[in-house]
Design an enzyme around this catalytic site. Structure first.
Site, PDB file in Angstrom:
ATOM      1  N   HIS A 166       0.822  -1.216   0.000  1.00  0.00           N
ATOM      2  CA  HIS A 166       0.000   0.000   0.000  1.00  0.00           C
ATOM      3  C   HIS A 166       0.857   1.267   0.000  1.00  0.00           C
ATOM      4  O   HIS A 166       0.340   2.348  -0.260  1.00  0.00           O
ATOM      5  CB  HIS A 166      -0.930  -0.002   1.216  1.00  0.00           C
ATOM      6  CG  HIS A 166      -2.014  -1.041   1.107  1.00  0.00           C
ATOM      7  ND1 HIS A 166      -3.312  -0.722   0.789  1.00  0.00           N
ATOM      8  CD2 HIS A 166      -1.983  -2.387   1.225  1.00  0.00           C
ATOM      9  CE1 HIS A 166      -4.031  -1.828   0.744  1.00  0.00           C
ATOM     10  NE2 HIS A 166      -3.250  -2.856   1.009  1.00  0.00           N
TER      11      HIS A 166
ATOM     12  N   ASP B 261       3.237   9.498  -0.855  1.00  0.00           N
ATOM     13  CA  ASP B 261       2.079   8.675  -0.490  1.00  0.00           C
ATOM     14  C   ASP B 261       1.960   7.546  -1.498  1.00  0.00           C
ATOM     15  O   ASP B 261       2.171   7.760  -2.697  1.00  0.00           O
ATOM     16  CB  ASP B 261       0.799   9.531  -0.549  1.00  0.00           C
ATOM     17  CG  ASP B 261      -0.172   9.238   0.581  1.00  0.00           C
ATOM     18  OD1 ASP B 261      -0.212   8.079   1.020  1.00  0.00           O
ATOM     19  OD2 ASP B 261      -0.886  10.166   1.015  1.00  0.00           O
TER      20      ASP B 261
HETATM   21  C1  GDG Z   1      -2.191   3.612   3.118  1.00  0.00           C
HETATM   22  C2  GDG Z   1      -1.234   4.392   2.208  1.00  0.00           C
HETATM   23  C3  GDG Z   1      -2.952   4.323   0.402  1.00  0.00           C
HETATM   24  C4  GDG Z   1      -8.682   9.758   7.393  1.00  0.00           C
HETATM   25  N1  GDG Z   1      -9.029  10.534   8.433  1.00  0.00           N
HETATM   26  C5  GDG Z   1     -10.201  10.074   8.890  1.00  0.00           C
HETATM   27  C6  GDG Z   1     -10.568   8.980   8.110  1.00  0.00           C
HETATM   28  N2  GDG Z   1      -9.626   8.808   7.197  1.00  0.00           N
HETATM   29  C7  GDG Z   1      -9.705   7.800   6.136  1.00  0.00           C
HETATM   30  C8  GDG Z   1      -9.844   8.462   4.805  1.00  0.00           C
HETATM   31  C9  GDG Z   1      -9.305   7.400   3.879  1.00  0.00           C
HETATM   32  C10 GDG Z   1      -8.282   6.723   4.765  1.00  0.00           C
HETATM   33  O1  GDG Z   1      -8.557   7.020   6.095  1.00  0.00           O
HETATM   34  C11 GDG Z   1      -6.876   7.261   4.507  1.00  0.00           C
HETATM   35  O2  GDG Z   1      -6.433   6.760   3.345  1.00  0.00           O
HETATM   36  P1  GDG Z   1      -5.083   7.259   2.694  1.00  0.00           P
HETATM   37  O3  GDG Z   1      -5.053   6.684   1.348  1.00  0.00           O
HETATM   38  O4  GDG Z   1      -5.010   8.736   2.738  1.00  0.00           O
HETATM   39  O5  GDG Z   1      -3.912   6.829   3.628  1.00  0.00           O
HETATM   40  P2  GDG Z   1      -3.201   5.795   4.635  1.00  0.00           P
HETATM   41  O6  GDG Z   1      -3.971   5.592   5.868  1.00  0.00           O
HETATM   42  O7  GDG Z   1      -1.847   6.379   4.822  1.00  0.00           O
HETATM   43  O8  GDG Z   1      -3.120   4.394   3.860  1.00  0.00           O
HETATM   44  C12 GDG Z   1      -1.999   5.217   1.185  1.00  0.00           C
HETATM   45  C13 GDG Z   1      -3.813   3.496   1.341  1.00  0.00           C
HETATM   46  O9  GDG Z   1      -2.998   2.754   2.267  1.00  0.00           O
HETATM   47  C14 GDG Z   1      -4.664   2.476   0.564  1.00  0.00           C
HETATM   48  O10 GDG Z   1      -3.861   1.646  -0.211  1.00  0.00           O
HETATM   49  O11 GDG Z   1      -3.790   5.123  -0.398  1.00  0.00           O
HETATM   50  O12 GDG Z   1      -1.092   5.834   0.290  1.00  0.00           O
HETATM   51  O13 GDG Z   1      -0.380   5.241   2.984  1.00  0.00           O
HETATM   52  O14 GDG Z   1     -10.289   6.469   3.532  1.00  0.00           O
HETATM   53  O15 GDG Z   1     -11.190   8.786   4.581  1.00  0.00           O
HETATM   54  N3  GDG Z   1     -11.685   8.269   8.294  1.00  0.00           N
HETATM   55  C15 GDG Z   1     -12.490   8.662   9.310  1.00  0.00           C
HETATM   56  N4  GDG Z   1     -12.193   9.719  10.122  1.00  0.00           N
HETATM   57  C16 GDG Z   1     -11.062  10.453   9.941  1.00  0.00           C
HETATM   58  O16 GDG Z   1     -10.814  11.403  10.670  1.00  0.00           O
HETATM   59  N5  GDG Z   1     -13.601   7.973   9.547  1.00  0.00           N
END
Ligand code: GDG
Length: 457
Positions: free
Chosen positions: A158, A366
């Site tokens: 990821h 990212d």
């Molecule tokens: C890894 C990789 C890759 C965030 N704040 C809140 C919240 N979130 C949710 C978002 C989104 C998820 O968390 C975050 O996804 P990301 O893609 O930004 O990032 P990572 O957690 O770093 O995940 C990343 C991912 O894996 C998938 O392969 O895209 O690059 O680092 O869904 O909405 N959700 C809630 N409250 C929050 O305050 N409920």
């Protein structure tokens, strides 16, 4: 149909909305094959409690079996806080300065992966297809192979693959990369990641590239491809039509009447470029004073890995910068930065995105970044907001209709925000149409099918 076995560090009940993207995405595939999801329970056993004898816990979640294991404190410290999050996470995000490379946590990382392999091998059937996720579990397939498991095994990373010279700073880099050759398929987020992998195995292991995407080294072949993850666009849009989101949207519109909202939603993590983003907003207020009094940045920073030192320091830094911007520019009736160190309920996120005319998704690095895709999905198609996206997010390879920025260049980001705030409706519509088409075509169901197709091919 073969049974799907998913393995990831944490296991979530796919039937619960709060579980979020991956769980929702894999839920259907797991349920339809009567599958199993295996991983750590989230429980840490205190000194004196022995994990060695505790059985693997099996729960039913509809047609899916959730199989979880507790971790003793020492294993949690070395495997999760230590090697995974203080070595692999920073290095893979190009942050050698934050990597604790002289720690001996690799032994705990190996130990937990070996223990997972023993627990999982006992539950596997010969025809299962095993899909292992992320940097916590790189050596798991090699450990399973050592126990004689012959099932097809795929790995999805990821997070990004760093350039070879950065990877080589990890003392155990050869072992990690050799471990990857125990899989049948490696899925990466972007073409850049595949390129970095290809250069590493060519330089360090003299790997031969046979077909376009098959690499041969260490006496084994592995296929490596970019299979970018997406979101479930329909599920997220349905969440936006739900009661909680509609109520929240109304509240936000009332509360911020006459204001333009900019939004950032991230786990609090140094890879997400939060200090740089707040400084870019500060620069916007300095260089374009017409935004004072009528533009607000809402930044949600969801708590994450609070036990890792670098995260606690970042938290202090962010509180400092947001306080400084507010005291420098705030008025009695206007607070420029609304910074929250708290998670927002998933059911309310679509409202926050919809109420905001610009999203700032500006990570320094990212793997993908799903917030960028969620923001696009949540927009009003007749009056959409504008996405400002870091060129260093995996998502930038696909989402070229966003305003792409260099997140380190605060002046350029301030200019990008200014042009987003002034973008004509015609251009917003055109960009949003293209972006929405892309996230619909390459959604999370495409991702899952594409990965499986390549794994079973
Ligand atoms: C890894 C990789 C890759 C965030 N704040 C809140 C919240 N979130 C949710 C978002 C989104 C998820 O968390 C975050 O996804 P990301 O893609 O930004 O990032 P990572 O957690 O770093 O995940 C990343 C991912 O894996 C998938 O392969 O895209 O690059 O680092 O869904 O909405 N959700 C809630 N409250 C929050 O305050 N409920």
């Amino acid at each position: 149909m073969a049974r799907l076995v998913v393995v990831s560090n944490r296991v979530a009940d796919p039937r619960k909305t709060a579980a979020g993207g991956l769980a929702v995405a894999l839920g259907d595939a797991l349920a339809s094959s009567g599958g199993m999801w295996f991983g750590w329970s989230g429980q840490v056993l205190q000194a004196g409690e022995s994990g060695a004898d505790a059985p693997t816990q099996l729960h039913r979640a509809g047609a899916t079996t959730l199989a979880t294991v507790d971790l003793p404190q020492a294993d949690y410290d070395a495997y999760y806080l230590g090697y995974a999050n203080s070595v692999l996470w920073p290095v893979f995000h190009n942050r050698l300065d934050l990597a604790e490379l002289d720690r001996s946590d690799v032994d705990g990382y190996r130990r937990v992966n070996r223990m997972f392999a023993h627990r999982l091998a006992a539950l596997l059937k010969p025809d299962d297809v095993v899909w292992i996720h992320d940097y916590h579990l790189i050596p798991l397939a090699a450990e399973l192979r050592a126990l004689g498991c012959k099932q097809r095994m795929g790995f999805f990373l990821h997070i990004p693959v760093p350039p070879p010279m950065i990877m080589a700073a990890i003392p155990q880099h050869e072992w990690l990369m050799r471990s990857l050759f125990a899989y049948d398929l490696l899925g990466f987020q972007s073409n850049t990641d595949v390129t970095h992998f290809a250069r590493y195995v060519h330089n360090e292991a003299r790997a031969e590239r046979r077909d376009d995407d098959v690499f041969h080294a260490f006496g084994r072949s592995v296929r490596a491809r970019a299979v970018p993850i997406g979101i479930d666009v329909n599920e997220f849009q349905a969440l936006g039509r739900g009661r909680e989101s509609q109520d929240m949207l109304e509240t936000l519109r009332k509360q911020y009447l006459g204001q333009r909202l900019l939004v950032g939603v991230d786990r609090l993590d140094y890879s997400k470029g939060l200090p740089q983003r707040l400084r870019a907003f500060q620069r916007l207020l300095a260089d374009y004073p017409e935004n004072r009094g009528n533009t607000v940045l809402i930044q949600v920073a969801a708590p994450s890995r609070e036990m890792v030192n670098a995260y606690a320091e970042l938290r202090m830094e962010l509180e400092g910068i947001s306080g400084a911007v507010n005291s420098e520019y705030g008025e009695l009736d206007w607070t420029p930065v609304r910074y929250m160190y708290r998670a927002v309920a998933r059911k309310r996120l679509p409202a926050l995105y919809r109420a905001s005319c610009v999203a700032l998704v500006t990570p320094l690095r990212d793997g993908m970044n799903l917030v960028a895709k969620e923001y696009v999905a949540a927009q009003d198609p007749d009056d959409p907001g504008v996405l400002v996206l870091s060129r260093f997010a995996g998502a930038a390879e696909q989402m070229t209709q966003a305003i792409l920025v260099n997140p380190y260049d605060t002046q350029a980001v301030a200019e990008a925000i200014q042009s987003a705030l002034h973008m004509s409706q015609e251009e917003r519509l055109r960009r949003h149409r293209e972006l929405l088409k892309g996230i619909r075509e390459f959604d999370v169901h495409w991702w899952h099918k594409e990965f499986m197709h390549n794994l079973l091919d």
